[in-house]
Scaffold this motif. Structure first.
Motif, PDB file in Angstrom:
ATOM      1  N   VAL A  45      17.593 -33.038  39.290  1.00  0.00           N
ATOM      2  CA  VAL A  45      17.113 -34.354  39.717  1.00  0.00           C
ATOM      3  C   VAL A  45      18.073 -34.919  40.759  1.00  0.00           C
ATOM      4  CG1 VAL A  45      18.318 -35.560  37.855  1.00  0.00           C
ATOM      5  CG2 VAL A  45      16.351 -36.639  38.920  1.00  0.00           C
ATOM      6  N   VAL A  46      17.507 -35.502  41.805  1.00  0.00           N
ATOM      7  CA  VAL A  46      18.291 -36.187  42.834  1.00  0.00           C
ATOM      8  C   VAL A  46      17.560 -37.487  43.164  1.00  0.00           C
ATOM      9  CG1 VAL A  46      19.302 -34.092  43.838  1.00  0.00           C
ATOM     10  CG2 VAL A  46      17.109 -34.937  44.683  1.00  0.00           C
ATOM     11  N   ASP A  47      18.281 -38.425  43.757  1.00  0.00           N
ATOM     12  CA  ASP A  47      17.635 -39.660  44.185  1.00  0.00           C
ATOM     13  C   ASP A  47      18.231 -40.087  45.519  1.00  0.00           C
ATOM     14  OD1 ASP A  47      20.018 -41.276  43.751  1.00  0.00           O
ATOM     15  OD2 ASP A  47      19.555 -41.208  41.607  1.00  0.00           O
ATOM     16  N   GLU A  48      17.697 -41.147  46.082  1.00  0.00           N
ATOM     17  CA  GLU A  48      18.154 -41.637  47.381  1.00  0.00           C
ATOM     18  C   GLU A  48      18.915 -42.940  47.227  1.00  0.00           C
ATOM     19  OE1 GLU A  48      14.711 -41.863  49.856  1.00  0.00           O
ATOM     20  OE2 GLU A  48      14.285 -39.716  49.705  1.00  0.00           O
ATOM     21  N   SER A  49      19.571 -43.112  46.095  1.00  0.00           N
ATOM     22  CA  SER A  49      20.227 -44.378  45.784  1.00  0.00           C
ATOM     23  C   SER A  49      21.582 -44.534  46.444  1.00  0.00           C
ATOM     24  CB  SER A  49      20.411 -44.495  44.271  1.00  0.00           C
ATOM     25  OG  SER A  49      21.317 -43.491  43.807  1.00  0.00           O
ATOM     26  N   GLY A  50      22.175 -43.426  46.880  1.00  0.00           N
ATOM     27  CA  GLY A  50      23.539 -43.483  47.381  1.00  0.00           C
ATOM     28  C   GLY A  50      24.566 -43.429  46.262  1.00  0.00           C
ATOM     29  N   ARG A  51      24.101 -43.369  45.014  1.00  0.00           N
ATOM     30  CA  ARG A  51      25.007 -43.237  43.881  1.00  0.00           C
ATOM     31  C   ARG A  51      25.507 -41.790  43.794  1.00  0.00           C
ATOM     32  NH1 ARG A  51      24.293 -47.208  39.548  1.00  0.00           N
ATOM     33  NH2 ARG A  51      22.750 -48.774  40.123  1.00  0.00           N
ATOM     34  N   PRO A  52      26.565 -41.546  43.016  1.00  0.00           N
ATOM     35  CA  PRO A  52      27.070 -40.177  42.889  1.00  0.00           C
ATOM     36  C   PRO A  52      26.018 -39.228  42.320  1.00  0.00           C
ATOM     37  CG  PRO A  52      28.671 -41.753  42.040  1.00  0.00           C
ATOM     38  CD  PRO A  52      27.409 -42.526  42.311  1.00  0.00           C
ATOM     39  N   ALA A  53      26.109 -37.963  42.727  1.00  0.00           N
ATOM     40  CA  ALA A  53      25.221 -36.941  42.173  1.00  0.00           C
ATOM     41  C   ALA A  53      25.585 -36.701  40.708  1.00  0.00           C
ATOM     42  CB  ALA A  53      25.358 -35.641  42.964  1.00  0.00           C
ATOM     43  N   ILE A  54      24.579 -36.451  39.892  1.00  0.00           N
ATOM     44  CA  ILE A  54      24.797 -36.160  38.473  1.00  0.00           C
ATOM     45  C   ILE A  54      25.228 -34.702  38.355  1.00  0.00           C
ATOM     46  CG2 ILE A  54      23.703 -36.021  36.203  1.00  0.00           C
ATOM     47  CD1 ILE A  54      21.725 -38.196  37.209  1.00  0.00           C
ATOM     48  N   THR A  55      26.452 -34.484  37.941  1.00  0.00           N
ATOM     49  CA  THR A  55      27.008 -33.127  37.934  1.00  0.00           C
ATOM     50  C   THR A  55      27.039 -32.479  36.554  1.00  0.00           C
ATOM     51  OG1 THR A  55      29.238 -34.061  37.749  1.00  0.00           O
ATOM     52  CG2 THR A  55      28.438 -33.562  39.972  1.00  0.00           C
ATOM     53  N   PHE A  56      26.675 -33.227  35.514  1.00  0.00           N
ATOM     54  CA  PHE A  56      26.625 -32.642  34.167  1.00  0.00           C
ATOM     55  C   PHE A  56      25.175 -32.532  33.733  1.00  0.00           C
ATOM     56  CE2 PHE A  56      26.232 -33.488  29.552  1.00  0.00           C
ATOM     57  CZ  PHE A  56      26.821 -32.327  29.076  1.00  0.00           C
ATOM     58  N   ASP A  57      24.725 -31.304  33.510  1.00  0.00           N
ATOM     59  CA  ASP A  57      23.369 -31.051  33.043  1.00  0.00           C
ATOM     60  C   ASP A  57      23.447 -30.720  31.555  1.00  0.00           C
ATOM     61  OD1 ASP A  57      20.883 -29.902  32.320  1.00  0.00           O
ATOM     62  OD2 ASP A  57      20.537 -29.239  34.386  1.00  0.00           O
ATOM     63  N   PRO A  58      22.967 -31.611  30.691  1.00  0.00           N
ATOM     64  CA  PRO A  58      23.123 -31.376  29.254  1.00  0.00           C
ATOM     65  C   PRO A  58      22.380 -30.163  28.730  1.00  0.00           C
ATOM     66  CG  PRO A  58      21.748 -33.306  29.652  1.00  0.00           C
ATOM     67  CD  PRO A  58      22.316 -32.903  30.973  1.00  0.00           C
ATOM     68  N   CYS A  59      21.388 -29.667  29.477  1.00  0.00           N
ATOM     69  CA  CYS A  59      20.680 -28.460  29.049  1.00  0.00           C
ATOM     70  C   CYS A  59      21.413 -27.183  29.460  1.00  0.00           C
ATOM     71  CB  CYS A  59      19.270 -28.433  29.628  1.00  0.00           C
ATOM     72  SG  CYS A  59      18.037 -29.313  28.636  1.00  0.00           S
ATOM     73  N   LEU A  60      22.290 -27.290  30.446  1.00  0.00           N
ATOM     74  CA  LEU A  60      22.949 -26.090  30.972  1.00  0.00           C
ATOM     75  C   LEU A  60      24.452 -26.045  30.718  1.00  0.00           C
ATOM     76  CD1 LEU A  60      21.210 -25.817  34.473  1.00  0.00           C
ATOM     77  CD2 LEU A  60      20.577 -24.670  32.341  1.00  0.00           C
ATOM     78  N   ASP A  61      25.086 -27.199  30.541  1.00  0.00           N
ATOM     79  CA  ASP A  61      26.544 -27.252  30.557  1.00  0.00           C
ATOM     80  C   ASP A  61      27.206 -27.384  29.191  1.00  0.00           C
ATOM     81  OD1 ASP A  61      26.544 -26.956  33.316  1.00  0.00           O
ATOM     82  OD2 ASP A  61      26.376 -29.109  33.661  1.00  0.00           O
ATOM     83  N   LEU A  62      26.436 -27.371  28.119  1.00  0.00           N
ATOM     84  CA  LEU A  62      27.023 -27.365  26.780  1.00  0.00           C
ATOM     85  C   LEU A  62      26.899 -25.958  26.205  1.00  0.00           C
ATOM     86  CD1 LEU A  62      25.743 -30.717  25.228  1.00  0.00           C
ATOM     87  CD2 LEU A  62      28.070 -30.167  25.978  1.00  0.00           C
ATOM     88  N   PRO A  63      28.009 -25.289  25.928  1.00  0.00           N
ATOM     89  CA  PRO A  63      27.948 -23.925  25.385  1.00  0.00           C
ATOM     90  C   PRO A  63      27.242 -23.895  24.028  1.00  0.00           C
ATOM     91  CG  PRO A  63      30.164 -24.462  26.163  1.00  0.00           C
ATOM     92  CD  PRO A  63      29.376 -25.739  26.165  1.00  0.00           C
ATOM     93  N   ASP A  64      26.535 -22.809  23.782  1.00  0.00           N
ATOM     94  CA  ASP A  64      25.803 -22.669  22.522  1.00  0.00           C
ATOM     95  C   ASP A  64      26.715 -22.783  21.306  1.00  0.00           C
ATOM     96  OD1 ASP A  64      23.526 -22.333  23.996  1.00  0.00           O
ATOM     97  OD2 ASP A  64      23.226 -20.218  23.480  1.00  0.00           O
ATOM     98  N   ASP A  65      27.926 -22.224  21.402  1.00  0.00           N
ATOM     99  CA  ASP A  65      28.803 -22.254  20.225  1.00  0.00           C
ATOM    100  C   ASP A  65      29.264 -23.681  19.905  1.00  0.00           C
ATOM    101  OD1 ASP A  65      30.379 -22.306  22.558  1.00  0.00           O
ATOM    102  OD2 ASP A  65      32.078 -21.357  21.565  1.00  0.00           O
ATOM    103  N   VAL A  66      29.377 -24.523  20.938  1.00  0.00           N
ATOM    104  CA  VAL A  66      29.757 -25.921  20.715  1.00  0.00           C
ATOM    105  C   VAL A  66      28.596 -26.678  20.069  1.00  0.00           C
ATOM    106  CG1 VAL A  66      30.476 -28.069  21.838  1.00  0.00           C
ATOM    107  CG2 VAL A  66      31.411 -25.885  22.610  1.00  0.00           C
ATOM    108  N   LEU A  67      27.375 -26.417  20.527  1.00  0.00           N
ATOM    109  CA  LEU A  67      26.207 -27.031  19.906  1.00  0.00           C
ATOM    110  C   LEU A  67      26.085 -26.629  18.442  1.00  0.00           C
ATOM    111  CD1 LEU A  67      23.735 -26.545  22.877  1.00  0.00           C
ATOM    112  CD2 LEU A  67      24.261 -28.756  21.838  1.00  0.00           C
TER     113      LEU A  67
END
Length: 198
Positions: A45-67
């Motif tokens: 997801v991206v937007d045109e708000s000028g806000r920072p890009a979201i760099t943490f994807d909760p579906c991709l960036d949490l290791p299975d063993d931590v979950l």
């Protein structure tokens, strides 16, 4: 995140990678192992708000063993996106692993990465929020009496904040005592905290 308006986007997970480099000609002594390869993930997801890009994807960036350690099933992940003109949220939800029989039907954890600030969240929902911290990181604990069996912790990040909202489901659908709604959520969020900055 109670006061933020939500617009559901496509519930699809898109993970794109691009690689650069060329195969060496047959008579070139350079081996395939020496070929330089790079990968870049396209944001969901991206937007045109000028806000920072979201760099943490909760579906991709949490290791299975931590979950698994936090008692959530990695295979139950359900992605969601909420792109807006002035801010965006990138979400993923997980079901808890099977609880003891007769106690709860389980719980669902929704994790939302947003490029809104913790201060904006306080301004909107300060009446249900308490300042706290997670592993030394600024956070807000949110407990809304009108949102049955639900507790949330919002954690500050470089791009904005990540919200961890858990709803518990008693096996008899009863309303749990409010002092039980947040029990154990802080432990799970502490396990996830080190993975928020990629």
């Amino acid at each position: 995140m109670g006061g933020w308006k939500r617009v559901a986007g496509s519930i699809a997970l898109i993970a794109a990678t691009t690689a650069c480099g060329t195969d060496a000609p047959p008579d070139d002594p350079t081996s395939a192992a020496d070929t330089i390869t790079s990968t870049t993930r396209t944001p969901r997801v991206v937007d045109e708000s000028g806000r920072p890009a979201i760099t943490f994807d909760p579906c991709l960036d949490l290791p299975d063993d931590v979950l698994v350690e936090a008692q959530y099933d990695p295979k139950s992940k359900r992605p969601s996106e909420y792109p807006m003109e002035t801010y965006s949220f990138l979400g993923c939800s997980f079901k808890s692993t099977p609880p003891p029989p007769g106690v709860l039907d389980g719980s669902r954890l929704m994790i939302l990465s947003g490029n809104v600030t913790l201060e904006e969240e306080w301004e909107k929902d300060g009446h249900i929020s308490t300042h706290t911290s997670v592993n030394g990181r600024d956070a807000l604990l949110q407990l809304d009496p009108s949102n049955k069996n639900t507790c949330a912790i919002n954690v500050r990040t470089d791009f904005g904040m990540v919200t961890f909202r858990r709803t518990q489901f008693p096996d008899d659908a009863r309303r749990l005592p409010i002092d039980e709604w947040c029990g154990g959520l802080d432990h799970a969020v502490a396990l996830f905290e080190s993975h928020l900055e990629q």
